[in-house]
Design a protein around this motif. Structure first.
Motif, PDB file in Angstrom:
ATOM      1  N   LEU A  41      17.209  46.799  22.739  1.00 29.53           N
ATOM      2  CA  LEU A  41      17.895  48.072  22.500  1.00 29.53           C
ATOM      3  C   LEU A  41      17.055  49.054  21.686  1.00 29.53           C
ATOM      4  N   ARG A  42      16.024  48.571  21.010  1.00 26.06           N
ATOM      5  CA  ARG A  42      15.183  49.487  20.234  1.00 26.06           C
ATOM      6  C   ARG A  42      14.530  50.540  21.112  1.00 26.06           C
ATOM      7  N   ARG A  43      14.506  50.306  22.414  1.00 18.75           N
ATOM      8  CA  ARG A  43      13.929  51.288  23.343  1.00 18.75           C
ATOM      9  C   ARG A  43      14.707  52.609  23.334  1.00 18.75           C
ATOM     10  N   PHE A  44      15.916  52.602  22.779  1.00 18.73           N
ATOM     11  CA  PHE A  44      16.737  53.810  22.733  1.00 18.73           C
ATOM     12  C   PHE A  44      16.551  54.620  21.449  1.00 18.73           C
ATOM     13  N   ALA A  45      15.640  54.224  20.597  1.00 19.26           N
ATOM     14  CA  ALA A  45      15.475  54.882  19.288  1.00 19.26           C
ATOM     15  C   ALA A  45      15.168  56.375  19.409  1.00 19.26           C
ATOM     16  N   ASP A  46      14.533  56.789  20.475  1.00 19.47           N
ATOM     17  CA  ASP A  46      14.198  58.203  20.662  1.00 19.47           C
ATOM     18  C   ASP A  46      15.060  58.878  21.721  1.00 19.47           C
ATOM     19  N   ASN A  47      16.139  58.238  22.101  1.00 21.80           N
ATOM     20  CA  ASN A  47      17.030  58.794  23.122  1.00 21.80           C
ATOM     21  C   ASN A  47      17.676  60.081  22.598  1.00 21.80           C
ATOM     22  N   PRO A  48      17.859  61.066  23.464  1.00 19.81           N
ATOM     23  CA  PRO A  48      18.479  62.311  23.003  1.00 19.81           C
ATOM     24  C   PRO A  48      19.956  62.149  22.603  1.00 19.81           C
ATOM     25  N   HIS A  49      20.617  61.098  23.083  1.00 15.95           N
ATOM     26  CA  HIS A  49      22.037  60.906  22.774  1.00 15.95           C
ATOM     27  C   HIS A  49      22.179  60.052  21.510  1.00 15.95           C
ATOM     28  N   PRO A  50      22.877  60.550  20.476  1.00 12.52           N
ATOM     29  CA  PRO A  50      22.978  59.801  19.220  1.00 12.52           C
ATOM     30  C   PRO A  50      23.603  58.413  19.349  1.00 12.52           C
ATOM     31  N   ARG A  51      24.573  58.241  20.233  1.00 14.60           N
ATOM     32  CA  ARG A  51      25.181  56.917  20.383  1.00 14.60           C
ATOM     33  C   ARG A  51      24.157  55.907  20.901  1.00 14.60           C
ATOM     34  N   MET A  52      23.222  56.373  21.710  1.00 14.11           N
ATOM     35  CA  MET A  52      22.190  55.478  22.221  1.00 14.11           C
ATOM     36  C   MET A  52      21.168  55.169  21.129  1.00 14.11           C
ATOM     37  N   ARG A  53      20.826  56.171  20.307  1.00  6.00           N
ATOM     38  CA  ARG A  53      19.906  55.912  19.190  1.00  6.00           C
ATOM     39  C   ARG A  53      20.511  54.879  18.240  1.00  6.00           C
ATOM     40  N   ALA A  54      21.803  54.973  18.006  1.00 14.30           N
ATOM     41  CA  ALA A  54      22.459  54.004  17.118  1.00 14.30           C
ATOM     42  C   ALA A  54      22.368  52.584  17.680  1.00 14.30           C
ATOM     43  N   LEU A  55      22.381  52.448  19.002  1.00 11.59           N
ATOM     44  CA  LEU A  55      22.248  51.115  19.607  1.00 11.59           C
ATOM     45  C   LEU A  55      20.925  50.454  19.229  1.00 11.59           C
ATOM     46  N   ALA A  56      19.876  51.253  19.041  1.00 11.59           N
ATOM     47  CA  ALA A  56      18.564  50.701  18.672  1.00 11.59           C
ATOM     48  C   ALA A  56      18.664  49.875  17.395  1.00 11.59           C
ATOM     49  N   LEU A  57      19.620  50.208  16.557  1.00  9.57           N
ATOM     50  CA  LEU A  57      19.795  49.491  15.295  1.00  9.57           C
ATOM     51  C   LEU A  57      20.404  48.105  15.487  1.00  9.57           C
ATOM     52  N   ASP A  58      20.956  47.831  16.645  1.00  4.53           N
ATOM     53  CA  ASP A  58      21.538  46.516  16.933  1.00  4.53           C
ATOM     54  C   ASP A  58      20.490  45.490  17.373  1.00  4.53           C
ATOM     55  N   ASP A  59      19.306  45.965  17.733  1.00  3.92           N
ATOM     56  CA  ASP A  59      18.262  45.066  18.216  1.00  3.92           C
ATOM     57  C   ASP A  59      17.666  44.301  17.036  1.00  3.92           C
ATOM     58  N   PRO A  60      17.701  42.967  17.065  1.00  5.02           N
ATOM     59  CA  PRO A  60      17.157  42.195  15.943  1.00  5.02           C
ATOM     60  C   PRO A  60      15.647  42.379  15.755  1.00  5.02           C
TER      61      PRO A  60
END
Length: 96
Positions: A41-60
């Motif tokens: 999920l860290r691949r979403f860290a630069d996603n334009p959508h904030p909910r997707m960026r927050a998912l990056a934080l779930d990746d261990p």
């Protein structure tokens, strides 16, 4: 229709869960989020959508530098999620 499928079926493609997570803010949003595998999920860290960026934080495997970057995100909700990704974080300050 996709939401009903995702809420009531165990064989939902991950891409559909991600799409629903990005757009759905209803009561079952947390049920949907729990079903998204955390790895990668860290691949979403630069996603334009904030909910997707927050998912990056779930990746261990999200590195501390990335957690730090997201803790300063322009979106308050992403910043609010960032401390939860730190090793040893517990919302009450103590695991006991």
């Amino acid at each position: 229709m996709h939401l009903l499928l995702a809420e009531n079926n165990d064989d939902v493609p991950i891409e559909l869960l991600l799409e629903i997570w990005r757009e759905w803010e209803g009561l079952s949003q947390w049920q949907i989020r729990e079903r998204i595998p955390h790895e990668g999920l860290r691949r979403f860290a630069d996603n334009p959508h904030p909910r997707m960026r927050a998912l990056a934080l779930d990746d261990p495997q999200t590195p501390p530098e990335l957690v730090d970057k997201l803790s300063r995100d322009e979106e308050p909700w992403v910043r609010w999620c960032a401390p939860c990704a730190l090793p040893g974080f517990h919302p009450t300050g103590s695991p006991n």
